[in-house]
Structure formats: structure tokens, C-alpha cells
Design an enzyme around this catalytic site. Structure first.
Site, PDB file in Angstrom:
ATOM      1  N   GLY A  95      -5.303  -4.498  -2.812  1.00 48.45           N
ATOM      2  CA  GLY A  95      -4.330  -4.211  -3.852  1.00 48.45           C
ATOM      3  C   GLY A  95      -3.666  -2.874  -3.626  1.00 48.45           C
ATOM      4  O   GLY A  95      -4.203  -1.990  -2.967  1.00 48.45           O
ATOM      5  N   ASP A  98     -10.018 -10.066   9.613  1.00 45.15           N
ATOM      6  CA  ASP A  98      -9.862  -8.815   8.865  1.00 45.15           C
ATOM      7  C   ASP A  98     -11.220  -8.146   8.585  1.00 45.15           C
ATOM      8  O   ASP A  98     -11.408  -6.968   8.900  1.00 45.15           O
ATOM      9  CB  ASP A  98      -9.068  -9.105   7.583  1.00 45.15           C
ATOM     10  CG  ASP A  98      -9.002  -7.918   6.654  1.00 45.15           C
ATOM     11  OD1 ASP A  98      -8.065  -7.110   6.781  1.00 45.15           O
ATOM     12  OD2 ASP A  98      -9.909  -7.776   5.813  1.00 45.15           O
ATOM     13  N   ILE A 122     -13.346   1.738  -1.829  1.00 44.67           N
ATOM     14  CA  ILE A 122     -14.734   2.202  -1.621  1.00 44.67           C
ATOM     15  C   ILE A 122     -14.759   3.245  -0.506  1.00 44.67           C
ATOM     16  O   ILE A 122     -14.322   2.964   0.606  1.00 44.67           O
ATOM     17  CB  ILE A 122     -15.665   1.034  -1.234  1.00 44.67           C
ATOM     18  CG1 ILE A 122     -15.643  -0.058  -2.301  1.00 44.67           C
ATOM     19  CG2 ILE A 122     -17.076   1.535  -0.996  1.00 44.67           C
ATOM     20  CD1 ILE A 122     -16.452  -1.295  -1.926  1.00 44.67           C
ATOM     21  N   GLY A 166     -10.895  -1.044   0.906  1.00 46.16           N
ATOM     22  CA  GLY A 166     -10.007  -0.527  -0.131  1.00 46.16           C
ATOM     23  C   GLY A 166     -10.475   0.770  -0.741  1.00 46.16           C
ATOM     24  O   GLY A 166     -10.558   1.797  -0.060  1.00 46.16           O
ATOM     25  N   VAL A 223       0.832  -1.212   0.000  1.00 47.41           N
ATOM     26  CA  VAL A 223       0.000   0.000   0.000  1.00 47.41           C
ATOM     27  C   VAL A 223       0.864   1.258   0.000  1.00 47.41           C
ATOM     28  O   VAL A 223       0.554   2.240  -0.680  1.00 47.41           O
ATOM     29  CB  VAL A 223      -0.972  -0.001   1.203  1.00 47.41           C
ATOM     30  CG1 VAL A 223      -1.805   1.269   1.222  1.00 47.41           C
ATOM     31  CG2 VAL A 223      -1.879  -1.228   1.149  1.00 47.41           C
ATOM     32  N   LYS A 235      -6.482  -1.822   9.913  1.00 46.99           N
ATOM     33  CA  LYS A 235      -7.791  -2.113  10.531  1.00 46.99           C
ATOM     34  C   LYS A 235      -7.662  -2.817  11.864  1.00 46.99           C
ATOM     35  O   LYS A 235      -8.460  -2.594  12.765  1.00 46.99           O
ATOM     36  CB  LYS A 235      -8.682  -2.922   9.598  1.00 46.99           C
ATOM     37  CG  LYS A 235      -8.007  -4.041   8.876  1.00 46.99           C
ATOM     38  CD  LYS A 235      -7.615  -3.594   7.484  1.00 46.99           C
ATOM     39  CE  LYS A 235      -6.719  -4.616   6.826  1.00 46.99           C
ATOM     40  NZ  LYS A 235      -6.251  -4.166   5.512  1.00 46.99           N
ATOM     41  N   LYS A 294     -12.882  -4.485  10.179  1.00 50.77           N
ATOM     42  CA  LYS A 294     -13.522  -3.465   9.341  1.00 50.77           C
ATOM     43  C   LYS A 294     -14.967  -3.238   9.780  1.00 50.77           C
ATOM     44  O   LYS A 294     -15.450  -2.100   9.801  1.00 50.77           O
ATOM     45  CB  LYS A 294     -13.472  -3.902   7.875  1.00 50.77           C
ATOM     46  CG  LYS A 294     -12.047  -3.953   7.315  1.00 50.77           C
ATOM     47  CD  LYS A 294     -11.997  -4.706   5.991  1.00 50.77           C
ATOM     48  CE  LYS A 294     -10.576  -4.734   5.432  1.00 50.77           C
ATOM     49  NZ  LYS A 294     -10.450  -5.676   4.293  1.00 50.77           N
ATOM     50  N   GLU A 325      -9.789   5.706   5.775  1.00 46.78           N
ATOM     51  CA  GLU A 325     -10.591   5.152   4.680  1.00 46.78           C
ATOM     52  C   GLU A 325      -9.933   3.916   4.069  1.00 46.78           C
ATOM     53  O   GLU A 325     -10.622   2.962   3.694  1.00 46.78           O
ATOM     54  CB  GLU A 325     -10.786   6.231   3.609  1.00 46.78           C
ATOM     55  CG  GLU A 325     -11.824   5.894   2.572  1.00 46.78           C
ATOM     56  CD  GLU A 325     -13.211   5.709   3.165  1.00 46.78           C
ATOM     57  OE1 GLU A 325     -13.638   4.560   3.275  1.00 46.78           O
ATOM     58  OE2 GLU A 325     -13.842   6.721   3.520  1.00 46.78           O
TER      59      GLU A 325
END
Lengths: 408, 408
Positions: A305, A204, A139, A137, A26, A108, A208, A132
Site C-alpha cells: 500500500g 516477489d 515492518i 512494507g 509508493v 526488491k 524479499k 527498507e
């Protein structure tokens, strides 16, 4: 003329220089996105990393191995935390906030595990914490809940929010890959966490979900209190069973208001043609928001990604430059109403489940209220049954070999 | 404690009292949504309406028939404009802004036709003009483009953004209704504009597309310059033809960057299983945003109806109370770069189209570059052909009886 005014306002009131911690998947996505952004520029003054010997794709003088040195710099207003290790991340983030630095994080686990502390640090030190990139990701789900649905009484928030599990389920379903091969592919593509157990066992997406619940309902839950069962035991049999019914198996995180309480869990689910989730494939995520007035909204985008998550982090950095911060309106309302941000997690309900098992003894952990279907063959045994929700907490461990999925 | 601080900030710095103009479908939706909102309260000081004799569902003393009296009130900071007539709306909105009042509008025709003037009025008088309810009902698309994709170089924005046409196409397709019956149902359900021609001929989605282009690409186009062909000539034959190929017909608004120019048009389109749009039914809308880094994002929600649109307007009113306004970052950048907000509309390309016609003379209006398929039967005649885009402007009129749809 107008451009000059805009530039003046941004640069003069809040010039944005940052330090970046972590330069993995990232972090590099952010670096590239920032380099190619037309609208917004932020200066990365330093990149903090741990490993002195790792080969880096940019010059070594961009990096520092001393996080205290970085946090002490006078030329940064914010840090971006993209570190793998949650303990290191907590140190970095809390130290930064205590020093009056704004923070953008995509971590997260860190955020969900320590939400109460991190919430208080924001208030105490008057700094922003934006995340965010930590949820679904690309969205913009946190921003939408925070800004757009803040006046809307929400009924539910749910969806596919783990790109790695969704990639595995898609490849097993569409290409007939076995679980291990699909998982390996997900890791190679950079979708999976370093520890894939966090993805496939539903941790995970649970982290979130905890963040979504804060912004959708104004309630803070500890991750450990929220049930997560994953796809680690899914088999080709389960996927074929779904296909026979025109359905597919998806790992779905779900939270809904039930009176003053909240139901929240992560469970595999059979979804049919009537569901918006049936064609959400590979690393795509989808979040459905149901409002009392706005009805059902669906947001779909890449959930994992380098670039999609990097773009989400970049949008947070740009928002910081406009002095944006989350207001947590619903959380503040709940704190005012009941003195703290916690409402009860509703565990007193039953779910209709598909339960594939190897031998009857495994079923004793579950509070089975009613068996609706029972199937036995040399290849597999399963039940469709109404099960007391709370008993699902009994089968959370790594030793559990049941595959459980919501039906309908 | 925290709640007190929040309340203090909101109420003390910016108490929100408003006047409402228009009390039709959306106005009543807003009234109900506001009455039941937990998080946010705004006082509707007066509701401006035209018809003195119409039966109203709330007491008559809420209403005034004198818009000047309302605009002159000292007890309002903003107006919400939900008037049918675009000329009346322009008077009300410009007068309000000139008097320093913020405006929320759901009037896409007004906004698209007069965007340049309304943009300048915002700058000149330092007031906000918000219009989430004008575009795609409950989907927060303007807000997302403005706030979240402001740093992202966008490739395209497209989707189904006319609930009424989509409702008609869905009922024809799923239930075999004829066009007239389906249109009548859409009107009865409150999805259609007073003049349904605006919906079915693609004007309404074109107005919305003009607004999307402003926020996605920072470019202002006059609606008349943008091509719109609608579904007014669609037949059961066309829908069956699509179904034979596993496809459905949808009315799609599309805008994409091509170098420094923009392609923008509204056209019916055959969509297949690979498209996110194939299962968007009835009054639902869907907008797809493609970013260079974030990839493809899809937002789905109800695009028409009293409550979904009322909820969007309410969210704008709540945003005003936090002194929110659009920043038009991309538009300001373009203005600075080329002295004005206009880039060229690209018309120099071909499209692969399905063209159903009655006689050959009708085809003369089109610049047909290559015929790929030709079909003639007693029931219908159609071509699949590559057509010069600009020639489609020749068949925009009410007298045109061709049905044209994008293929693939």
C-alpha cells in the site's frame, strides 16, 4: 537550546535534498508522508518520470523526463528509486551510486537480482543503499536484522511477506471470493505488482527473502537458485480442506540455518491455531525471527500500500540524513571466512506436502518418498506425501497445475 | 579484505571493555550470550556484586565487592547495570556517567523514576545510556521507536509488557491454576521481580510505559502521575466471565496522543478475537505501534527471562561499540517548542469498565457516570459502567479489593 544544537548538526553536516524517480503508488505515498512529517524535512528537487502525458496530482514543473539531467544536478545528495521497470531502475541506481549519490530503493526485484553488484558499488563509491521499503512494507525488518540482531546467532527467519497473495487468500477464505475476483481487488487497492504473476507465483516474496537472508545470515543467493511455488493454482477445495482441520493456507517465505548451509524457499503452507501467522490477514505481513538467545520474535504490519511503504521509504531518507548505512556485518564475516559471501543452499531434505493434482502423470515430476494419505473424489484428488525438496524445482513453470502446500 | 577494514574500524576506534554490576538472572544471561556470540566480543573486566558469600557459577576472581574500585578502573569504557536495588543502581549509574563511562541498564524502575536526571547526565557528560533490556525483554521496541519511527507521527503505543502478569493470567486461564500458584511458578521461572507487587499491581509495566512515551511522543512523565491498576485482585470468576464472551483478560499498558496531550495508563483489559493481544501467552510480550502513515505494527517476543533479556542487553553493548546513542529527537523537539519535555497528561475522559466488587461502599471511590450492566449472584457482583478516569487514582492502594478491567 537542545533543539538548536540538533538542528544545527543535521542541517549543517548533511542537508538532505533528494530526487525521486517514479511517482506511482509508493512515490505518492512518500510525497504525502514527507509533506506531513513533523520531525524531518527533505526537499524533493525533482521527480523523474517516463510518461509525459499522464495526469499528475501535483504541478508539472516538479517533474523531469530526463534522468541524466536529474542525476547530474549538484543540489541533491540522494535519490529515491521507485520505478516499475527493473532495467530502468538498475541504470538509475548504478549511475547514481557511481556519481556518489546515496540511494533509497523499494525495488526488491532489482535488489535481489543484482545484489552482488549493488553491494560492491556501495563499498567502492562509499555511498549508502537503503531498502527498507523493499521488504515487508511498513515492518522495519531489514533495520532490525542489521542493527539489533547483528550480534545474535539466528536460527530462522520466515513469514508472510507478500501482501497481495495474502489479500487474495484472505478474501477467498473469509468471503468465499473466487481467485480471479480476489486478485482483481488486490490490484485495484494497489497491493499487487504491475505483473501479478510476480506476487501470486511467489517471486516477489522470494526477492524479499533473498534480502532477508543477506542481513540475517550474511549470505547472498541468486533469486533463481531459491525455490518459489505460489498460490496461482489454489482452489476453494484447498481452502475448505484447510478449514476442516482448523487451519488456513498462507504463502510463507522461509529461511533457516542447517549447519553451515541455508534452507530457503517460498511455499504455500497450512497453518494452525498454534501459529502466529494464522490471523495475519489481508495486506498485513508478519516476519518471525528465531534467535538462539532472544527466542522467537514476531513483527507484524502492513506489507503493501501507498502509505505504509511510503512511510518505510521516508524512514530510510531520514536515516540517510544521519549518515546511516547498512554495515552488513554478517556478510563481511562470511566473506572473511570463506573468501566470498556464498554458502551452499541446502536442497537435500524432504518436506511433508499436500499435493492436489488432476491426473497421475503430473506427479511424475516429483520425488515422492512416501505417500501418507491419498484422497480421490469427483471434485478433487490429493496426496499427503513426503517429497524430496529438490524435485519441487521441476514444477516451477507457468504450465504446472499442481497445488502444493507444506503440511504442519 | 572487507572484514579487515571492519575489524580495524571497530577495534581501533573503540575497543569495548566493560564492567558488569549484578550477576542475577539477566546478568548470567548476558554472560552466556556474550560467550557464545560470534559477531561481537566484549571483555567483562570485572563483575560487581554485593553478597560475598553467595555461590557463583564462575570463578571468584571475576568479582569485586567494591563498586568504587570498579568505576575507577582505566580499562573499561562502559558499565552494564543489572542490580536489583534501585537506590544502589542510581548511585552506580550516576557515578559511572559522571566519570565519562557509557551505561547499559535494564532497570526500568531506576530509569523511569529518574529519567529527567539521567537524560541530563547524558547530555552533560557526552555519554550514552542504553536500556533496551529494560522494556519488553527481547523486543527491540526502544530502538525501533528511536530509529525507525522518529519521523512518524505516532497515534498510540500499547501492549502487554509485563511477562510475569501475563504468565499468571495465562496459567489461570489455560490451566485453571489459582492466582497464588501461578505467581509462585512465575517467580520460580525467573519472570517475576524480587517484589512481585511491582509486577502484579502494574508498576513494572508503568515504568516501561514511561520509557515508551519518551521515545514515542517525546514527553517525560513521572511514574507517580501515571495510573496503574493491576491483576492482584483477579479471580477465576473474572476469567470465566471473559471466556463466556470469547475474550481473555490481559494487563495492557496504553499511551495515545489526544491533541497536544497524552493519555497513559496501565489497566487490565478484556480482549477479544479481533485483538492482536488475545494469543500472546505466558512470558511473551507484544507492543502495538500505530502510526499516521505506517498503520498498525505489532512486535512480539519474550518479555522476561534470563536469555531474552540478556540478548537485549548484549545488543546494547554491541551498539555502544559502534558509538550508538539515543538521540531523543522527539523529546528535543518538544523541549524546543515548550521549554521543557513535559506535556499534560490527559485525565479528562471516561472509560467503560468491568468492576467486580464485594459491597456497595467500595464503589464510592469511583466517579460512576452511567451503569450499563449490573450483576449480582452469591458468587460475585459486578458492574459494567462508564467511569470518570481520574477517579481510578483513588483505588490504587494495596487495600483496594476491586477488580477493574477495561471493556472493549
Amino acid at each position: 537550546m537542545l533543539r538548536i544544537i540538533t538542528t544545527y548538526l543535521i542541517l549543517d553536516t548533511y542537508k538532505m535534498d533528494i530526487a525521486l524517480f517514479g511517482f506511482g503508488c509508493v512515490g505518492q505515498g512518500l510525497y504525502d508522508a514527507l509533506g506531513q512529517s513533523h520531525g524531518f524535512k527533505a526537499g524533493i528537487q525533482k521527480i523523474g518520470v517516463k510518461d509525459r502525458h499522464k495526469l499528475r496530482k501535483i504541478a508539472l514543473d516538479h517533474f523531469s523526463f530526463d534522468s541524466l539531467e536529474i542525476l547530474g544536478r549538484s543540489d541533491i545528495q540522494a535519490i529515491v528509486e521507485l520505478v516499475d521497470n527493473a532495467e530502468d531502475a538498475l541504470d538509475i541506481v548504478t549511475s547514481a551510486m557511481q556519481r556518489g549519490l546515496h540511494v533509497v530503493s523499494a525495488n526488491k526485484k532489482l535488489l535481489a537480482e543484482h545484489f552482488d553488484v549493488l553491494f560492491q558499488l556501495q563499498q567502492k563509491h562509499g555511498v549508502a543503499l537503503l531498502y527498507e521499503g523493499a521488504c515487508a512494507g511498513s515492518i522495519p525488518i531489514i533495520r532490525n536484522l542489521e542493527e539489533y540482531y547483528d550480534t545474535e546467532s539466528l536460527i530462522s527467519v520466515s513469514g508472510i511477506i507478500n501482501g497481495s497473495s495474502n489479500y487474495i487468500l484472505t478474501r477467498m477464505d473469509r468471503d468465499g471470493l473466487d481467485y480471479e475476483t480476489a486478485l482483481k481487488q488486490a490490484q485495484e487497492l494497489g497491493f499487487a505488482e504491475i505483473d501479478p504473476w510476480l506476487d501470486v507465483a511467489g517471486f516477489d516474496p522470494k526477492y524479499k527473502l533473498v534480502l532477508l537472508v543477506v542481513h540475517a545470515f550474511g549470505v547472498i543467493f541468486k533469486p533463481d537458485a531459491v525455490l518459489n511455488l505460489g498460490i496461482q493454482n489454489v482452489s476453494a477445495f484447498d481452502i475448505e480442506h484447510a478449514a476442516l482441520k482448523g487451519q488456513r493456507i498462507k504463502l510463507v517465505a522461509y529461511a533457516a540455518r542447517n549447519g553451515n548451509n541455508i534452507q530457503a524457499f517460498v511455499l504455500p503452507r497450512f497453518v494452525g491455531k498454534e501459529s502466529n501467522l494464522i490471523n495475519i490477514d489481508n495486506e498485513y505481513n508478519a516476519v518471525e525471527i528465531e534467535g538462539a538467545f532472544s527466542g522467537k520474535q514476531l513483527l507484524v504490519g502492513k506489507g503493501a500500500g501507498s502509505y505504509p511503504t511510503g512511510a518505510a521509504v521516508l524512514s530510510d531518507v531520514a536515516a540517510l540524513s544521519h549518515q546511516y548505512r547498512y554495515e552488513y556485518k554478517k556478510l563481511h564475516q562470511n566473506i572473511a571466512a570463506n573468501g566470498h559471501g556464498l554458502q551452499d543452499l541446502d536442497k537435500d531434505f524432504t518436506l511433508k506436502l499436500y499435493i492436489r493434482y488432476q491426473d497421475d502423470a503430473q506427479l511424475q515430476a516429483l520425488d515422492i518418498k512416501e505417500v501418507i494419505e491419498q484422497y480421490t473424489s469427483p471434485r478433487a484428488k490429493y496426496l499427503i506425501a513426503e517429497v524430496g525438496f529438490e524435485s519441487l524445482y521441476n514444477i516451477r513453470g507457468k504450465e504446472n497445475k499442481l497445488f502444493v502446500a507444506l503440511v504442519g
